[in-house]
Structures are given as structure tokens and as C-alpha cells.
Design a protein around this motif. Structure first.
Motif, PDB file in Angstrom:
ATOM      1  N   GLY A  36      -2.209  -0.292  -4.804  1.00 13.82           N
ATOM      2  CA  GLY A  36      -1.021   0.210  -4.252  1.00 13.82           C
ATOM      3  C   GLY A  36       0.360  -0.656  -4.281  1.00 13.82           C
ATOM      4  N   SER A  39       5.331   1.388  -5.204  1.00 17.69           N
ATOM      5  CA  SER A  39       5.292   2.523  -4.765  1.00 17.69           C
ATOM      6  C   SER A  39       6.306   3.311  -5.588  1.00 17.69           C
ATOM      7  N   LEU A  71      -2.943   7.771  -4.662  1.00 20.27           N
ATOM      8  CA  LEU A  71      -1.832   7.171  -4.561  1.00 20.27           C
ATOM      9  C   LEU A  71      -0.584   7.759  -5.300  1.00 20.27           C
ATOM     10  N   ASP A  74       0.211  11.042  -3.763  1.00 22.39           N
ATOM     11  CA  ASP A  74       1.078  10.874  -2.307  1.00 22.39           C
ATOM     12  C   ASP A  74       2.600  10.410  -2.761  1.00 22.39           C
TER      13      ASP A  74
END
Length: 254
Positions: A36, A39, A71, A74
Motif C-alpha cells: 500500500g 494510494s 487496496l 478501496d
């Protein structure tokens, strides 16, 4: 159908959308990692303000892990416009491609694997594509079974693209690929790896249909813009490529 897409710059005065057109944001090679480390939430929110549709041209994940897809899913919650995507070679790496697809689809993304979808009057036809080389250097089906299998995969992806294009009924059509259909947009990569970056077979199929624009990724050090032999505009929208927007994504008016 068949008119070239117009490309918009990054100045606010340049991003006014002509009446009746759809603004497509196109970007590839996100390579979302399990750690991660990066982003895309803010970028997707920005794109939602700049464009009507987001197109992702494969390598959504770095190693094809379900956690990476989670991820990305999201991050996609910050995107409020329709999203269309194809898969890339990295999305197959760990052998969990079906899980990756299900997770991304669960986030509202329409993944194209030889299908077409119409959104706001624009038809999107997409496949991953495959390697094989370009022009007179394109690999032929001769010799060892492994070579024949490679060529067969390239031909199969091309047939899937043809089937997708036959489904398009709208006057505006965008082809979405991961692998390149022309050599011009991989220029900048080492010439030794050109055969692994795409195939002219894709361009041959594209030129049998009135296509407005083609987008692909995969060639991180390639060139932003080129054309098929038949004149269809092609854009390498890998996030690493410098674009007129000055952003990781391109903006195309269709």
C-alpha cells in the motif's frame, strides 16, 4: 465514428469540454502493491471532477495478488464516474486472476476481456492483447510448439478484439488494450524487447473498424502518441508516460 479524439492539456482554460462529447480519462500500469505504498484515492477523486469516464489499461496490480486488488478497490471508492478496464500481464503473475477480477468488479469496474460496453454513447471494446512483434518482424507460427503456442495466444487475443468491435453499435468507439498495437508508442523502450510489448495483429484488426481512439499501457518508457497504418490515433497512457495533461492520466474527448 472514426473521428480522431482530441487531447486536452492541463491548463484549466484548456479543459472545457466541447458540447456533446464525452471526456475520457485514461491511465495504465497502476501496479498497486500489497504494501500500500501509494494510494490513488486523491487521483481518482480528481479524475472524477475532470472526466466523464475512467479507463484503466491493465497492470492494475503489481503481482496479481488479491490483497493488491482489495487496496485498489478501496481507492476506487473515491471515483464517482464509470470505470472500464482491461487486465495486464502483472495481474496474472500469482495465478489468482479470477479473484483479482472479482474484487475489482466488486468495486464497480467493468472489466473487458473480448467484450464491448456502451457508456454515455461511447462504445468501449477491450482485451488484454499479447506479444508477438511488429510489421515484418512479427513472430510467425513456425518451429517449436512453444513458439506456435505463443503465436496462437496472440491470434486468440486478436480474435477476441474483433468480436468485441463487432458488438459496438455507437458512433464513437474506443479500443482498450494493455499491449501495444503499433511500434511507434513503444519507441523509447530497448528495441530488443519490442516483440514482447505488443503486436501488429491488433492494429490490423483495429483498422477493419471505424475506431475513434485506441489506448494501451505496458510500455513504461514508450511514446505517448502514434497512429495505426489505417490512421486510428493510438495513445500510450501508462502512468509513467509524459502526457499533455502533465498528469499520470490522459484526457481524451470523444
Amino acid at each position: 465514428m472514426g473521428k480522431s479524439a482530441s487531447v486536452k492539456g492541463n491548463a484549466k482554460s484548456e479543459t472545457k469540454k466541447p458540447k456533446g462529447l464525452q471526456r475520457v480519462a485514461a491511465m495504465g500500469d497502476l501496479h498497486v502493491k500489497e504494501t500500500g505504498s501509494a494510494s490513488y484515492k486523491d487521483l481518482f477523486a480528481e479524475i472524477s471532477q475532470e472526466a466523464d469516464i475512467l479507463v484503466l489499461t491493465g497492470d492494475l496490480t503489481d503481482l496479481g495478488k488479491p490483497k493488491e486488488a482489495e487496496l485498489l478497490a478501496d481507492d476506487l471508492r473515491s471515483c464517482s464516474i464509470p470505470v472500464v478496464a482491461v487486465l495486464g500481464n502483472h495481474d496474472y503473475e500469482c495465478g489468482h486472476v479470477d479473484e483479482v477480477k472479482d474484487i475489482v468488479k466488486g468495486a464497480g469496474v467493468q472489466i473487458l476481456e473480448g467484450q464491448a460496453v456502451e457508456i454515455n454513447g461511447v462504445g468501449f471494446a477491450g482485451v488484454k492483447g499479447f506479444a508477438g512483434g511488429f510489421g515484418r518482424y512479427m513472430l510467425g507460427s513456425f518451429g517449436e510448439p512453444a513458439i506456435k503456442a505463443m503465436v496462437a495466444e496472440s491470434v486468440e487475443e486478436t480474435m477476441r478484439l474483433e468480436n468485441a468491435l463487432r458488438q459496438v453499435r455507437s458512433e464513437r468507439a474506443m479500443v482498450v488494450l494493455h499491449y501495444a498495437p503499433i511500434v511507434e508508442t513503444v519507441a523509447g523502450e530497448p528495441p530488443e524487447i519490442f516483440p514482447f510489448l505488443g503486436s501488429s495483429r491488433l492494429a490490423e484488426t483495429i483498422d477493419r473498424f471505424p475506431v475513434t481512439a485506441v489506448v494501451h499501457g505496458h510500455a513504461h518508457r514508450g511514446t505517448y502518441e502514434g497512429r495505426t497504418p489505417g490512421g486510428a490515433p493510438v495513445y500510450n497512457v501508462a502512468s509513467h508516460i509524459e502526457k499533455p495533461t502533465g498528469k499520470p492520466y490522459a484526457l481524451l474527448d470523444l
